[in-house]
Design a protein around this motif. Structure first.
Motif, PDB file in Angstrom:
ATOM      1  N   MET A  32     -13.600  -5.018   1.611  1.00  0.00           N
ATOM      2  CA  MET A  32     -13.624  -5.814   2.847  1.00  0.00           C
ATOM      3  C   MET A  32     -14.637  -5.231   3.827  1.00  0.00           C
ATOM      4  N   ARG A  33     -14.796  -3.929   3.803  1.00  0.00           N
ATOM      5  CA  ARG A  33     -15.750  -3.295   4.714  1.00  0.00           C
ATOM      6  C   ARG A  33     -17.185  -3.539   4.286  1.00  0.00           C
TER       7      ARG A  33
ATOM      8  N   TYR B 265      -5.430  -2.135  -4.012  1.00  0.00           N
ATOM      9  CA  TYR B 265      -5.320  -2.278  -2.563  1.00  0.00           C
ATOM     10  C   TYR B 265      -6.418  -1.489  -1.855  1.00  0.00           C
ATOM     11  N   ARG B 266      -6.594  -0.229  -2.251  1.00  0.00           N
ATOM     12  CA  ARG B 266      -7.627   0.604  -1.621  1.00  0.00           C
ATOM     13  C   ARG B 266      -9.017   0.041  -1.890  1.00  0.00           C
TER      14      ARG B 266
ATOM     15  N   MET C 284      -9.764  -3.074  -2.495  1.00  0.00           N
ATOM     16  CA  MET C 284      -9.921  -4.309  -1.729  1.00  0.00           C
ATOM     17  C   MET C 284     -10.220  -3.986  -0.265  1.00  0.00           C
ATOM     18  N   LEU C 285      -9.529  -3.022   0.280  1.00  0.00           N
ATOM     19  CA  LEU C 285      -9.774  -2.628   1.666  1.00  0.00           C
ATOM     20  C   LEU C 285     -11.209  -2.111   1.827  1.00  0.00           C
TER      21      LEU C 285
ATOM     22  N   LEU D 223      -3.948  -6.163   4.302  1.00  0.00           N
ATOM     23  CA  LEU D 223      -5.170  -5.393   4.514  1.00  0.00           C
ATOM     24  C   LEU D 223      -5.402  -5.075   5.988  1.00  0.00           C
TER      25      LEU D 223
ATOM     26  N   PRO E 214       0.809  -1.218   0.000  1.00  0.00           N
ATOM     27  CA  PRO E 214       0.000   0.000   0.000  1.00  0.00           C
ATOM     28  C   PRO E 214       0.842   1.268   0.000  1.00  0.00           C
TER      29      PRO E 214
ATOM     30  N   TYR F 204      -2.357 -11.395   1.384  1.00  0.00           N
ATOM     31  CA  TYR F 204      -3.115 -10.178   1.106  1.00  0.00           C
ATOM     32  C   TYR F 204      -3.906  -9.739   2.330  1.00  0.00           C
ATOM     33  N   LEU F 205      -4.501 -10.692   3.039  1.00  0.00           N
ATOM     34  CA  LEU F 205      -5.253 -10.354   4.240  1.00  0.00           C
ATOM     35  C   LEU F 205      -4.351  -9.718   5.293  1.00  0.00           C
TER      36      LEU F 205
END
Length: 188
Positions: free
Chosen positions: A106-107, A99-100, A102-103, A160, A87, A156-157
């Protein structure tokens, strides 16, 4: 309304998710942040679930484009899947966008699970199945494909969640072993 408006709306959703979390995401708040009317937002996304699914689909499109570029350079699906997200890497704008996204995605997963939203779950399933299919098509042994998938997901997790990454030299050895020393460049 243009495709740029659609991206502005998804960018606004992503920023709200990253800055404030799912509890602050409403159609009105996303429209205001995107600088469009609620009607303009509804032109592109019929409801909040469609908006969240749109975010997941955009993530899938970005990641699939990155995968395609990776493969155009003669590298494997497995090599792409095992790359470590960075990131802080502002040189690779695509990686930072993914990355952003995916983050932010995730939410949405928690909310989608709580509301049992089929559209968001379907978009997530399609994205993950597409990547899984790529690994399964490339790797003859399904158990080996699963191991690559699980290692890539775990790495990846960790990123994150902001957890420390595995020491780079050690992770290169893990990737080398998983890729069978195919002569591909390893992740940094």
């Amino acid at each position: 309304m243009t495709a740029n408006t659609r991206d502005r709306i998804l960018d606004a959703l992503e920023l709200l998710l990253l800055d404030k979390g799912m509890s602050h995401v409403t159609l009105e708040s996303v429209a205001a942040r995107a600088g469009v009317s609620k009607g303009g937002l509804l032109y592109h996304f019929k409801n909040k679930d469609a908006l969240l699914a749109g975010l997941v689909r955009r993530l899938a499109d970005r990641a699939n484009q990155q995968l395609s570029d990776h493969m155009d350079r003669g590298q494997s699906v497995a090599g792409w899947y095992l790359q470590t997200p960075n990131p802080d890497d502002t040189v690779d704008a695509v990686e930072l966008e993914i990355y952003r996204s995916m983050l932010a995605t995730m939410r949405t997963i928690d909310a989608a699970a709580e509301t049992a939203d089929d559209e968001v779950q379907q978009a997530l399933t399609e994205m993950m199945d597409n990547w899984s299919d790529g690994l399964d098509n490339e790797i003859d042994d399904p158990v080996h494909a699963d191991i690559v998938r699980l290692v890539g997901d775990g790495v990846y997790l960790r990123a994150l969640l902001g957890l420390p990454q595995i020491e780079p030299a050690r992770y290169r050895r893990v990737v080398d072993r998983l890729l069978g020393h195919r002569g591909e460049p390893t992740t940094e």
